[in-house]
Design a protein around this motif. Structure first.
Motif: not given
Length: 307
Positions: A175-187, A214-217, A219-222
């Motif tokens: 989930x944290x890896x995905x958050x990185x790519x999301x903040x980088x604008x790749x997804x 679920x709680x982590x997601x 927090x990371x993605x709202x």
């Protein structure tokens, strides 16, 4: 949300032909099973291909073509093509079917992990093909590689096709890896996050672990994601029921679990879809249609695929 997206993973690459006579292997069997799942209520079918002679995973685009065309001509179901392929394949091989056929959805594993399939050797002793026990035994020393470089390669290859992703997350770090790519604008949001439970090497299927993911997601993605779950093996329906009750979406299918009840092999993918649909409707919810799934996930539409 009162609409629950049912995804059905038709054949995968983990289970082998000797484990169940109902596992689809040929293109005809995969198409027939996918269409049956769609008729039973699956809005999305998640697809792998296999060698029709011995059932081993085949990630050549040509292997996908026969069943993709049949499914497209016969159903409105959303097609999701794997980029996981087999954990023994490099990413360049794994992304080819989605790159060529440009589906509405492509799966994408979000981190490297140990991938322990060898416990199945305790249950299954006789095999039709030499590759089957060798593949399971080899997982004692198998790391399913999904490095940051690999994930970036898949995204840069497939973003141009307009596909969205089923982000397969087997542990909190994914989930944290995905958050990185999301903040980088790749997804782009809405992110379709498939949290995966019960595979040796990933997070377990305990209800507290489902809640933790679920709680982590959250927090990371709202509000920027749509949550789905898959439970491997005996945890399949338990995890699905918990997630549906919490407002999530669900994935079933013979890729994740060969059984319908204790000691009873699932006769088809449709049987598992029917079972999880009964659970969903018992909770006062409804299974989403393919077009409702397209709206929920902001997909490009079935008229914009390459098959």
């Amino acid at each position: 949300m009162s609409k629950v997206i049912i995804s059905c993973a038709i054949t995968g690459s983990i289970h082998t032909p000797s484990m169940s006579p109902h596992l689809p292997v040929t293109a005809e069997e995969i198409a027939e099973s996918a269409l049956g799942a769609a008729e039973a209520g699956a809005a999305i079918v998640h697809l792998h291909a296999r060698n029709p002679e011995d059932g081993r995973p085949d990630q050549s685009p040509e292997a996908f073509e026969p069943f993709l065309k049949v499914i497209k001509q016969s159903s409105n179901v959303v097609v999701n093509l794997t980029t996981g392929g087999s954990p023994y394949m490099p990413v360049e091989e794994r992304v080819q079917p989605a790159a060529v056929w440009k589906p509405e959805v492509a799966s994408l594993n979000m981190g490297s992990m140990n991938f322990g399939l060898f416990p199945m050797l305790k249950r299954y002793k006789e095999f039709k093909h030499e590759w089957e026990p060798a593949m399971l035994e080899g997982s004692h020393d198998l790391v399913f590689r999904n490095s940051f470089k690999d994930i970036r390669y898949a995204l840069e290859t497939l973003n141009a096709t307009g596909a969205r992703y089923e982000f397969e997350c087997y542990d909190t770090s994914h989930l944290h890896n995905l958050h990185y790519f999301w903040t980088e604008g790749l997804v782009q949001a809405p992110l379709f996050i498939q949290t995966c439970f019960g595979l040796l090497g990933g997070i377990g299927p305990h209800p507290e672990e489902v809640l933790h993911m679920k709680r982590t997601a959250d927090r990371l993605f709202g509000d920027n994601y749509r949550w789905s779950v898959l439970g491997a093996g005996a945890s399949q329906m338990k995890v699905a029921a918990q997630a549906a009750a919490m407002g999530g979406h669900v994935r079933v299918g013979l890729e994740d679990n060969l059984w319908l009840d204790k000691g009873v092999l699932a006769p088809s993918n449709a049987a598992q879809v029917t079972r999880v649909r009964q659970i969903i409707e018992g909770l006062g919810l409804e299974a989403a249609t393919p077009d409702e799934a397209r709206e929920i996930l902001a997909l490009k539409g079935g008229d914009k695929v390459g098959f």
